[in-house]
Design an enzyme around this catalytic site. Sequence first.
Site, mmCIF file in Angstrom:
data_model
loop_
_atom_site.group_PDB
_atom_site.id
_atom_site.type_symbol
_atom_site.label_atom_id
_atom_site.label_comp_id
_atom_site.label_asym_id
_atom_site.label_seq_id
_atom_site.Cartn_x
_atom_site.Cartn_y
_atom_site.Cartn_z
ATOM 1 C CB CYS A 1 48.474 36.149 42.303
ATOM 2 S SG CYS A 1 48.094 34.675 41.275
ATOM 3 C CG ASN A 2 49.862 31.453 43.703
ATOM 4 O OD1 ASN A 2 49.705 32.141 44.454
ATOM 5 N ND2 ASN A 2 49.177 31.017 42.729
ATOM 6 C CD GLU B 1 47.796 27.767 37.059
ATOM 7 O OE1 GLU B 1 47.084 28.275 36.373
ATOM 8 O OE2 GLU B 1 48.720 28.512 37.322
ATOM 9 C CD GLN C 1 49.703 33.661 35.407
ATOM 10 O OE1 GLN C 1 49.989 32.862 35.697
ATOM 11 N NE2 GLN C 1 48.869 34.727 35.870
ATOM 12 N N GLY D 1 37.274 45.043 38.300
ATOM 13 C CA GLY D 1 38.465 44.707 37.545
ATOM 14 C C GLY D 1 37.927 43.710 36.269
ATOM 15 C CG PHE D 2 36.312 43.271 31.956
ATOM 16 C CD1 PHE D 2 35.407 42.493 32.305
ATOM 17 C CD2 PHE D 2 36.670 43.554 30.698
ATOM 18 C CE1 PHE D 2 34.654 41.725 31.508
ATOM 19 C CE2 PHE D 2 35.641 42.636 29.958
ATOM 20 C CZ PHE D 2 34.734 41.821 30.039
ATOM 21 C CE LYS E 1 45.491 37.112 28.966
ATOM 22 N NZ LYS E 1 46.655 36.335 28.800
ATOM 23 C CG MET E 2 43.458 36.352 37.202
ATOM 24 S SD MET E 2 44.584 36.719 38.853
ATOM 25 C CE MET E 2 43.872 35.441 39.769
ATOM 26 C CB SER E 3 37.876 40.196 36.241
ATOM 27 O OG SER E 3 38.607 40.797 37.380
#
EC number: 1.2.1.70
Length: 424
Positions: free
Chosen positions: A50-51, A114, A120, A189-190, A192-194
């Site tokens: 996402c970044n 983080e 990732q 959503g399900f 990793k982030m969710s």
Amino acid sequence: MKIIVFGITHKKATIDLREKVAFSQSKKQEAYSLLKESPFIHEAVILSTCNRSEVFAVVQDTSIARRWFKRFYTDFFQLKETALEGCNHFEKGREAVQYLYHVCVGVDSLVIGEDQILGQVKEAHAEALDFAATGKILNKLFLEAVTTAKEVKTETAISENALSISSIAVKQMENHLKGLVGKTVLVVGFGKMSRIAIENLLCKGIKRLYICNRTKESVQELIEKHPQIHYLSYDQKYEMLNGVDAVISATGAPHFIFYKEDMEKIYQKHRPMCMIDIALPRDIDPAVKEIEGIELFHIDDLKEIANENLAYRMDCIEIIKQSINEAIEKYEGWYQCLPIYPRIQAIKAYSETLTDQELEKLFKRLDHMAEEDRQVIEVVVKSLVKKMWKTPILQLKDAGIRGNGEAFAAFVDEFLGLDAGCGK
């Protein structure tokens, strides 16, 4: 061969641009095909989160590679010619190697220290292996960078007070709603982030948590453990909007899943709602923020919370950089020796062949000798030859690290009377 990295990150590029150049799974397959077809690219690993949207590669000519990757991004993502001006980055050689180490440790993340980025990076490397796009140079680099990151994170505890994007989203929600006790939240959503967001929400005393996913089977275990969790089918996501205080959306959809026009028809203004979009590409139409009663946040809105505890983590960075530099020196030593290893193998093969030939001649003349005695002579001779070659081979490796291995190899050939091409 040179290692390079080209791409864009949260440091220079807006979320609008990062969204346009995100490599979805289908796009990765197409991109790897193009990368493998290019005569300028010998190895490649795509890192898309996402970044960041980046490609690490092994190339022959860095100047050509820089132009090639700029054109690749522009054409592949159908961007305007000027879209990447001032917001792309390009590193080569040691800087590119150092950059990957920093990324793995989390020094280059939106949230310093983080942990999610390390996973990732590992996934990105595994995907490149699956697509047969990477080779020994990047394989070694990624494995060493990941290993070093794990070690320095343990030694410095840089991740101790760090937050993930998902936990920051929950904290933003908590701040905005002035607490989450007794609140009702929808998570869409399900992945990793969710799941990280859900873990954080369950610690906040929420009254009810709806998980919206395409299949119920994947969330069934959580539902059985936590009575406050309920499942929603993907088609029910709009229906629940009037019954929740907040929404976190983190799907892998390549398009919006919440549109302003649809929400205006359904959303009732009797209760304010907080929506946080941590997906990229984004899940929620940015125009949704125009609807009265809805507060919409996306990833770039979370930077203030991301900087909490930053001073503590910044204190760790100097220690981390020292450890990283030591690891880079080790990797570069290996990298510099790559052209030398075939020569070393050739020298060893040459000496072994010569030794075997001479021993064979000797044993023919001494055919009366007992087998046990032959074995003793063979062990002694081979051990002696190995010791004789030990110093030249070590010197050859050292010369490789210093960058003059080929010249030293030629000297060894001439001095010892070997074929000039034995290492080719």
